[in-house]
Design a protein around this motif. Structure first.
Motif, PDB file in Angstrom:
ATOM      1  N   SER A  86       0.830  -1.205   0.000  1.00 28.11           N
ATOM      2  CA  SER A  86       0.000   0.000   0.000  1.00 28.11           C
ATOM      3  C   SER A  86       0.862   1.251   0.000  1.00 28.11           C
ATOM      4  CB  SER A  86      -0.911   0.023   1.230  1.00 28.11           C
ATOM      5  OG  SER A  86      -1.562   1.279   1.306  1.00 28.11           O
ATOM      6  N   GLY A  87       0.449   2.226  -0.785  1.00 30.31           N
ATOM      7  CA  GLY A  87       1.120   3.517  -0.816  1.00 30.31           C
ATOM      8  C   GLY A  87       0.944   4.303   0.470  1.00 30.31           C
ATOM      9  N   ARG A  88       0.015   3.895   1.318  1.00 33.17           N
ATOM     10  CA  ARG A  88      -0.126   4.538   2.626  1.00 33.17           C
ATOM     11  C   ARG A  88       1.047   4.180   3.537  1.00 33.17           C
ATOM     12  NH1 ARG A  88      -5.753   3.389   1.748  1.00 33.17           N
ATOM     13  NH2 ARG A  88      -6.912   5.336   1.697  1.00 33.17           N
ATOM     14  N   ASP A  89       1.663   3.006   3.254  1.00 28.30           N
ATOM     15  CA  ASP A  89       2.734   2.507   4.114  1.00 28.30           C
ATOM     16  C   ASP A  89       4.134   2.867   3.620  1.00 28.30           C
ATOM     17  OD1 ASP A  89       0.740   1.286   5.647  1.00 28.30           O
ATOM     18  OD2 ASP A  89       0.826  -0.546   4.443  1.00 28.30           O
ATOM     19  N   LEU A  90       4.303   3.068   2.315  1.00 29.95           N
ATOM     20  CA  LEU A  90       5.618   3.375   1.779  1.00 29.95           C
ATOM     21  C   LEU A  90       5.483   4.076   0.432  1.00 29.95           C
ATOM     22  CD1 LEU A  90       6.788   1.026  -0.572  1.00 29.95           C
ATOM     23  CD2 LEU A  90       6.167  -0.329   1.399  1.00 29.95           C
ATOM     24  N   ASP A  91       6.532   4.806   0.072  1.00 27.75           N
ATOM     25  CA  ASP A  91       6.596   5.466  -1.230  1.00 27.75           C
ATOM     26  C   ASP A  91       7.101   4.427  -2.226  1.00 27.75           C
ATOM     27  OD1 ASP A  91       7.335   6.847  -3.547  1.00 27.75           O
ATOM     28  OD2 ASP A  91       8.034   8.599  -2.442  1.00 27.75           O
ATOM     29  N   LYS A  92       6.193   3.838  -2.991  1.00 30.00           N
ATOM     30  CA  LYS A  92       6.561   2.760  -3.903  1.00 30.00           C
ATOM     31  C   LYS A  92       7.488   3.226  -5.012  1.00 30.00           C
ATOM     32  CE  LYS A  92       2.058   1.288  -3.817  1.00 30.00           C
ATOM     33  NZ  LYS A  92       0.897   0.494  -4.300  1.00 30.00           N
ATOM     34  N   PHE A  93       7.382   4.477  -5.428  1.00 27.02           N
ATOM     35  CA  PHE A  93       8.284   4.987  -6.458  1.00 27.02           C
ATOM     36  C   PHE A  93       9.731   4.933  -5.975  1.00 27.02           C
ATOM     37  CE2 PHE A  93       4.265   6.863  -7.763  1.00 27.02           C
ATOM     38  CZ  PHE A  93       4.288   6.649  -9.136  1.00 27.02           C
ATOM     39  N   LYS A  94       9.969   5.351  -4.726  1.00 25.92           N
ATOM     40  CA  LYS A  94      11.330   5.331  -4.165  1.00 25.92           C
ATOM     41  C   LYS A  94      11.756   3.911  -3.803  1.00 25.92           C
ATOM     42  CE  LYS A  94      11.482  10.037  -2.427  1.00 25.92           C
ATOM     43  NZ  LYS A  94      11.519  10.904  -1.265  1.00 25.92           N
ATOM     44  N   GLU A  95      10.876   3.201  -3.134  1.00 26.76           N
ATOM     45  CA  GLU A  95      11.198   1.850  -2.658  1.00 26.76           C
ATOM     46  C   GLU A  95      11.602   0.913  -3.793  1.00 26.76           C
ATOM     47  OE1 GLU A  95      11.743  -1.117   0.204  1.00 26.76           O
ATOM     48  OE2 GLU A  95      11.275   0.990   0.577  1.00 26.76           O
ATOM     49  N   PHE A  96      10.932   1.013  -4.949  1.00 27.30           N
ATOM     50  CA  PHE A  96      11.189   0.095  -6.064  1.00 27.30           C
ATOM     51  C   PHE A  96      11.906   0.771  -7.233  1.00 27.30           C
ATOM     52  CE2 PHE A  96       7.247  -1.456  -3.935  1.00 27.30           C
ATOM     53  CZ  PHE A  96       7.847  -2.533  -3.297  1.00 27.30           C
ATOM     54  N   ASN A  97      12.439   1.971  -6.995  1.00 26.70           N
ATOM     55  CA  ASN A  97      13.204   2.706  -8.020  1.00 26.70           C
ATOM     56  C   ASN A  97      12.441   2.822  -9.342  1.00 26.70           C
ATOM     57  OD1 ASN A  97      15.539   3.070  -6.340  1.00 26.70           O
ATOM     58  ND2 ASN A  97      15.982   0.896  -6.687  1.00 26.70           N
ATOM     59  N   ILE A  98      11.216   3.282  -9.264  1.00 30.97           N
ATOM     60  CA  ILE A  98      10.371   3.412 -10.449  1.00 30.97           C
ATOM     61  C   ILE A  98      10.544   4.810 -11.030  1.00 30.97           C
ATOM     62  CG2 ILE A  98       8.004   3.375 -11.308  1.00 30.97           C
ATOM     63  CD1 ILE A  98       7.405   1.413  -8.948  1.00 30.97           C
ATOM     64  N   GLU A  99      11.005   4.851 -12.269  1.00 27.81           N
ATOM     65  CA  GLU A  99      11.251   6.131 -12.928  1.00 27.81           C
ATOM     66  C   GLU A  99       9.998   6.609 -13.651  1.00 27.81           C
ATOM     67  OE1 GLU A  99      14.739   6.044 -15.368  1.00 27.81           O
ATOM     68  OE2 GLU A  99      15.931   5.084 -13.798  1.00 27.81           O
ATOM     69  N   TYR A 100       9.830   7.921 -13.648  1.00 32.94           N
ATOM     70  CA  TYR A 100       8.666   8.507 -14.309  1.00 32.94           C
ATOM     71  C   TYR A 100       8.974   9.919 -14.757  1.00 32.94           C
ATOM     72  CZ  TYR A 100       7.916  10.881  -9.836  1.00 32.94           C
ATOM     73  OH  TYR A 100       8.074  11.648  -8.710  1.00 32.94           O
ATOM     74  N   GLU A 101       8.108  10.410 -15.626  1.00 37.55           N
ATOM     75  CA  GLU A 101       8.135  11.798 -16.075  1.00 37.55           C
ATOM     76  C   GLU A 101       6.796  12.409 -15.701  1.00 37.55           C
ATOM     77  OE1 GLU A 101       8.796  11.431 -20.269  1.00 37.55           O
ATOM     78  OE2 GLU A 101      10.889  10.836 -20.001  1.00 37.55           O
ATOM     79  N   GLU A 102       6.714  13.719 -15.805  1.00 39.14           N
ATOM     80  CA  GLU A 102       5.460  14.405 -15.494  1.00 39.14           C
ATOM     81  C   GLU A 102       4.486  14.280 -16.665  1.00 39.14           C
ATOM     82  OE1 GLU A 102       4.892  15.596 -12.448  1.00 39.14           O
ATOM     83  OE2 GLU A 102       6.906  14.891 -11.972  1.00 39.14           O
ATOM     84  N   GLY A 103       3.201  14.124 -16.347  1.00 37.88           N
ATOM     85  CA  GLY A 103       2.182  14.087 -17.384  1.00 37.88           C
ATOM     86  C   GLY A 103       2.134  15.398 -18.149  1.00 37.88           C
ATOM     87  N   LEU A 104       1.745  15.318 -19.410  1.00 40.68           N
ATOM     88  CA  LEU A 104       1.664  16.520 -20.246  1.00 40.68           C
ATOM     89  C   LEU A 104       0.332  17.242 -20.101  1.00 40.68           C
ATOM     90  CD1 LEU A 104       3.287  15.184 -23.545  1.00 40.68           C
ATOM     91  CD2 LEU A 104       4.342  16.612 -21.760  1.00 40.68           C
ATOM     92  N   GLN A 105      -0.751  16.499 -19.819  1.00 35.30           N
ATOM     93  CA  GLN A 105      -2.088  17.090 -19.765  1.00 35.30           C
ATOM     94  C   GLN A 105      -2.684  17.139 -18.364  1.00 35.30           C
ATOM     95  OE1 GLN A 105      -3.422  18.514 -22.499  1.00 35.30           O
ATOM     96  NE2 GLN A 105      -1.533  17.954 -23.547  1.00 35.30           N
ATOM     97  N   VAL A 106      -2.344  16.153 -17.522  1.00 40.04           N
ATOM     98  CA  VAL A 106      -2.848  16.123 -16.147  1.00 40.04           C
ATOM     99  C   VAL A 106      -1.683  15.847 -15.205  1.00 40.04           C
ATOM    100  CG1 VAL A 106      -5.216  15.454 -16.750  1.00 40.04           C
ATOM    101  CG2 VAL A 106      -3.529  13.670 -16.315  1.00 40.04           C
ATOM    102  N   ASP A 107      -1.860  16.163 -13.943  1.00 40.86           N
ATOM    103  CA  ASP A 107      -0.800  16.042 -12.947  1.00 40.86           C
ATOM    104  C   ASP A 107      -0.708  14.613 -12.426  1.00 40.86           C
ATOM    105  OD1 ASP A 107       1.203  16.660 -11.131  1.00 40.86           O
ATOM    106  OD2 ASP A 107      -0.204  17.432  -9.624  1.00 40.86           O
TER     107      ASP A 107
END
Length: 190
Positions: A86-107
């Protein structure tokens, strides 16, 4: 032979798993969704099914936006992990090294490993049983052209697609398995 059964059973696997992202006021999350589909066109609409209790649902409800991503088979461990914790328990992006970019139309976060993705603005949320059906207008599409043929179909010589078979098990759809299952061509002439 088919037999009538009385227990509550569902049959919808194997199938593709969509990875859903959402963000609201700087808080973001990522999760796996096994129940999802393209709903219609003009405008393009995509739907996902989530439990109201999920952190991602809360972020979508508050922000009115979400992302839908499809990851290649080499990301199966990430798919399983973001669907387990659950994302309530941990930051999954940091924990699993998930790379992303910002959306172009929505946040929203847009996953860089996705071979196909949508940015969606929420159109409606409807309760069905213990899940919420979230329909969103597709406002941006992303595609890794190197994974697709000129006719728009996946190029399985370059793309391996994970199919969720249930119980934390994945099967891989690739060139070898696609060749074993020759496409069915119907002759519709009379």
């Amino acid at each position: 032979m088919r037999q009538p059964i009385q227990d509550e059973s569902w049959y919808s696997y194997p199938g593709m798993v969509a990875i859903v992202t959402a963000r609201h006021e700087g808080k973001q999350n990522i999760m796996a969704s096994g129940w999802h589909t393209y709903i219609g066109s003009s405008p393009g609409i995509y739907g996902i099914s989530l439990r109201k209790e999920t952190y991602t649902y809360t972020l979508i409800e508050q922000s009115g936006a979400f992302g839908v991503h499809f990851l290649p088979a080499h990301c199966s461990e990430i798919i399983q992990a973001v669907g387990t914790y659950s994302g309530r328990d941990l930051d999954k992006f940091k924990e699993f090294n998930i790379e992303y970019e910002e959306g172009l139309q929505v946040d929203i976060p847009v996953l860089t490993d996705a071979y196909f993705a949508y940015e969606c603005r929420t159109l409606s949320i409807t309760s069905f049983g213990d899940h919420e059906w979230i329909a969103g207008e597709i406002v941006q599409r992303y595609r890794d052209d190197s994974c697709f043929l000129e006719n728009g179909l996946p190029d399985f010589s370059k793309l391996e697609v994970p199919l969720y078979a249930g119980r934390s098990t994945y099967k891989i759809l690739n060139q070898e398995s696609a060749e074993k299952n020759h496409p069915l061509h119907l002759n519709r002439s009379k």
